[in-house]
Write a protein that holds these residues in place. Structure first.
Motif, PDB file in Angstrom:
ATOM      1  N   ALA A 113       0.648  -1.346   0.052  1.00 59.51           N
ATOM      2  CA  ALA A 113      -0.247   0.471   0.033  1.00 59.51           C
ATOM      3  C   ALA A 113       0.807   1.300   0.144  1.00 59.51           C
ATOM      4  N   LEU A 114       1.814   1.310   0.572  1.00 54.89           N
ATOM      5  CA  LEU A 114       2.810   2.377   0.725  1.00 54.89           C
ATOM      6  C   LEU A 114       4.018   2.641   0.187  1.00 54.89           C
ATOM      7  N   PRO A 115       4.185   1.626  -1.378  1.00 58.70           N
ATOM      8  CA  PRO A 115       5.696   1.327  -1.321  1.00 58.70           C
ATOM      9  C   PRO A 115       6.984   2.399  -1.309  1.00 58.70           C
ATOM     10  N   MET A 116       8.743   2.315  -0.598  1.00 58.82           N
ATOM     11  CA  MET A 116       9.283   3.622  -0.825  1.00 58.82           C
ATOM     12  C   MET A 116       9.422   4.548  -1.994  1.00 58.82           C
ATOM     13  N   ASN A 117       9.544   5.198  -2.224  1.00 64.98           N
ATOM     14  CA  ASN A 117       9.445   6.409  -3.020  1.00 64.98           C
ATOM     15  C   ASN A 117       9.659   7.743  -2.566  1.00 64.98           C
ATOM     16  N   LEU A 118      11.351   7.981  -2.497  1.00 69.17           N
ATOM     17  CA  LEU A 118      11.891   9.119  -1.727  1.00 69.17           C
ATOM     18  C   LEU A 118      11.726  10.196  -2.350  1.00 69.17           C
ATOM     19  N   LYS A 119      11.192  10.624  -4.173  1.00 69.92           N
ATOM     20  CA  LYS A 119      10.842  11.916  -4.877  1.00 69.92           C
ATOM     21  C   LYS A 119       9.456  12.046  -4.622  1.00 69.92           C
ATOM     22  N   ALA A 120       8.854  10.850  -3.558  1.00 65.73           N
ATOM     23  CA  ALA A 120       6.923  10.695  -4.209  1.00 65.73           C
ATOM     24  C   ALA A 120       7.043  12.072  -2.546  1.00 65.73           C
ATOM     25  N   ARG A 121       5.318  12.989  -2.765  1.00 68.79           N
ATOM     26  CA  ARG A 121       5.373  13.455  -1.385  1.00 68.79           C
ATOM     27  C   ARG A 121       3.934  13.860  -1.555  1.00 68.79           C
ATOM     28  N   HIS A 122       3.148  13.129  -0.656  1.00 69.39           N
ATOM     29  CA  HIS A 122       1.326  13.220  -0.373  1.00 69.39           C
ATOM     30  C   HIS A 122       1.076  14.420   0.536  1.00 69.39           C
ATOM     31  N   GLU A 123       0.192  15.308   0.012  1.00 67.88           N
ATOM     32  CA  GLU A 123      -0.200  16.032   1.162  1.00 67.88           C
ATOM     33  C   GLU A 123      -1.005  15.033   2.053  1.00 67.88           C
ATOM     34  N   SER A 124      -1.854  14.735   1.593  1.00 66.85           N
ATOM     35  CA  SER A 124      -3.034  13.114   1.935  1.00 66.85           C
ATOM     36  C   SER A 124      -2.649  12.377   0.964  1.00 66.85           C
ATOM     37  N   PHE A 125      -3.407  10.922   2.066  1.00 64.49           N
ATOM     38  CA  PHE A 125      -3.046   9.974   1.283  1.00 64.49           C
ATOM     39  C   PHE A 125      -3.975   8.595   2.343  1.00 64.49           C
ATOM     40  N   LYS A 126      -4.846   8.130   1.189  1.00 61.78           N
ATOM     41  CA  LYS A 126      -5.994   7.688   2.016  1.00 61.78           C
ATOM     42  C   LYS A 126      -4.989   5.707   2.690  1.00 61.78           C
ATOM     43  N   ILE A 127      -4.967   5.275   3.616  1.00 60.86           N
ATOM     44  CA  ILE A 127      -4.728   3.919   3.337  1.00 60.86           C
ATOM     45  C   ILE A 127      -5.765   3.403   3.616  1.00 60.86           C
ATOM     46  N   PHE A 128      -5.100   2.116   2.523  1.00 59.39           N
ATOM     47  CA  PHE A 128      -6.779   1.442   2.214  1.00 59.39           C
ATOM     48  C   PHE A 128      -6.595   0.509   3.765  1.00 59.39           C
ATOM     49  N   SER A 129      -7.923  -0.023   4.093  1.00 59.21           N
ATOM     50  CA  SER A 129      -8.095  -0.767   5.629  1.00 59.21           C
ATOM     51  C   SER A 129      -7.114  -2.155   5.874  1.00 59.21           C
ATOM     52  N   THR A 170      10.419   7.115   5.363  1.00 52.09           N
ATOM     53  CA  THR A 170      10.860   7.505   3.953  1.00 52.09           C
ATOM     54  C   THR A 170       8.898   7.475   3.707  1.00 52.09           C
ATOM     55  N   ARG A 171       8.345   6.025   4.057  1.00 53.72           N
ATOM     56  CA  ARG A 171       6.956   6.091   3.890  1.00 53.72           C
ATOM     57  C   ARG A 171       5.994   6.307   4.160  1.00 53.72           C
ATOM     58  N   PHE A 172       6.424   6.652   5.754  1.00 49.61           N
ATOM     59  CA  PHE A 172       5.529   7.536   7.018  1.00 49.61           C
ATOM     60  C   PHE A 172       5.493   9.164   6.073  1.00 49.61           C
ATOM     61  N   ARG A 173       6.260   9.908   5.589  1.00 51.82           N
ATOM     62  CA  ARG A 173       7.119  10.699   5.327  1.00 51.82           C
ATOM     63  C   ARG A 173       5.579  11.060   4.453  1.00 51.82           C
ATOM     64  N   THR A 174       6.205  10.004   2.649  1.00 51.15           N
ATOM     65  CA  THR A 174       6.032   9.934   1.351  1.00 51.15           C
ATOM     66  C   THR A 174       4.091  10.234   1.419  1.00 51.15           C
ATOM     67  N   TYR A 175       4.042   9.525   2.511  1.00 50.99           N
ATOM     68  CA  TYR A 175       2.159   9.158   2.139  1.00 50.99           C
ATOM     69  C   TYR A 175       1.493   9.742   3.480  1.00 50.99           C
ATOM     70  N   ALA A 176       2.049  10.317   3.706  1.00 56.57           N
ATOM     71  CA  ALA A 176       1.083  11.919   5.150  1.00 56.57           C
ATOM     72  C   ALA A 176       0.694  11.084   5.611  1.00 56.57           C
ATOM     73  N   VAL A 177       1.844  10.320   6.504  1.00 57.69           N
ATOM     74  CA  VAL A 177       0.724   9.378   7.576  1.00 57.69           C
ATOM     75  C   VAL A 177       1.393  10.136   9.248  1.00 57.69           C
ATOM     76  N   ASP A 178      -0.200  10.358   9.782  1.00 57.34           N
ATOM     77  CA  ASP A 178       0.278  11.002  11.051  1.00 57.34           C
ATOM     78  C   ASP A 178       0.583   9.960  12.276  1.00 57.34           C
ATOM     79  N   LEU A 179       1.498  10.528  12.916  1.00 51.62           N
ATOM     80  CA  LEU A 179       2.646  10.219  13.703  1.00 51.62           C
ATOM     81  C   LEU A 179       2.493  11.417  15.234  1.00 51.62           C
ATOM     82  N   GLU A 180       2.391  10.633  16.576  1.00 53.07           N
ATOM     83  CA  GLU A 180       1.924  11.241  17.800  1.00 53.07           C
ATOM     84  C   GLU A 180       4.101  11.691  17.592  1.00 53.07           C
ATOM     85  N   PRO A 181       4.395  13.077  18.357  1.00 55.03           N
ATOM     86  CA  PRO A 181       5.121  13.757  18.086  1.00 55.03           C
ATOM     87  C   PRO A 181       6.254  12.917  18.624  1.00 55.03           C
ATOM     88  N   ALA A 182       6.211  12.339  19.415  1.00 54.58           N
ATOM     89  CA  ALA A 182       7.802  10.922  19.925  1.00 54.58           C
ATOM     90  C   ALA A 182       7.739  10.307  18.424  1.00 54.58           C
TER      91      ALA A 182
END
Length: 217
Positions: A113-129, A170-182
């Motif tokens: 669902a979230l393949p690595m792609n360092l060149k891409a950056r999504h402002e929002s991305f719906k992760i399938f269930s 990198t995947r979490f950054r590319t696909y705008a995965v919401d993360l807690e501050p830590a």
């Protein structure tokens, strides 16, 4: 230490190549990169001769050949124990091996669902269930490690686990995965890691026509 060769694929797309490369650099191994484009029939045939699974990275070090990323990490930990790829304490070392093994053998839905792609950056991305439990499990692993060992890396100091989970950052950054501050701070620590910055520069310099490799999740 004998000079080695590390066969890798796309720096932009190949998460396993990134892991193997980080481990080799962390171990202080003197190696040369041997990029292989598995989309090219001739290169694919060549890689089949090197590694029957058509997976990269593949490390050649003297008479030793290792083509599995976790096996590469264990091999490097044996020949360069001073590098600290694995923690010194036996219980902590077992924990590090466990979480490294978990990313190595699981999280298939996240990979697809979230393949690595360092060149891409999504402002929002719906992760399938189907991939959401994988994301939550990784968050739980990171939270536990950071709380137990105090950060800034998963086991306090840099270890094999950070190399194994760096592509996930990198995947979490590319696909705008919401993360807690830590957890967001942990990802930023990985992004600021000079080795990650070096790899990313190489990824950004790759031609845009390189095709994403499903085998490299």
């Amino acid at each position: 230490m004998t000079r080695a060769t590390l066969t890798i694929s796309s720096k932009n797309y190949s998460s396993w190549s990134l892991r193997g490369w980080l481990l080799c650099r962390m171990a202080g191994l003197d190696f040369v990169e041997a990029p292989v484009d598995v989309d090219d029939p001739d290169s694919r045939q060549e890689l089949l001769l090197l590694s029957p699974s058509v997976l990269v990275p593949r490390l050649t070090h003297g008479e030793v050949t290792v083509w599995d990323t976790l096996a590469i990490g264990e091999y490097l930990a044996e020949i360069a124990p001073e590098a600290g790829l694995l923690p010194a304490d036996r219980a902590v070392r077992a924990h590090c091996r466990a979480v490294s093994g978990e990313i190595h053998s699981g999280f298939y839905n996240l990979r697809s669902a979230l393949p690595m792609n360092l060149k891409a950056r999504h402002e929002s991305f719906k992760i399938f269930s189907g991939a959401r439990p994988d994301v939550e499990r990784i968050k739980a692993i990171w939270t536990e490690c950071l709380q137990m060992y105090g950060g800034p890396y998963l086991f306090g100091e840099l270890s094999m686990a950070d190399a194994m989970y760096a592509p996930v950052c990198t995947r979490f950054r590319t696909y705008a995965v919401d993360l807690e501050p830590a957890l967001a701070a942990y990802c930023e620590t990985i992004f600021a890691w000079p080795l990650m910055q070096e790899w990313t520069e190489g990824a950004l310099a790759e031609p845009d026509e390189i095709i994403e490799l499903e085998v490299e999740f």
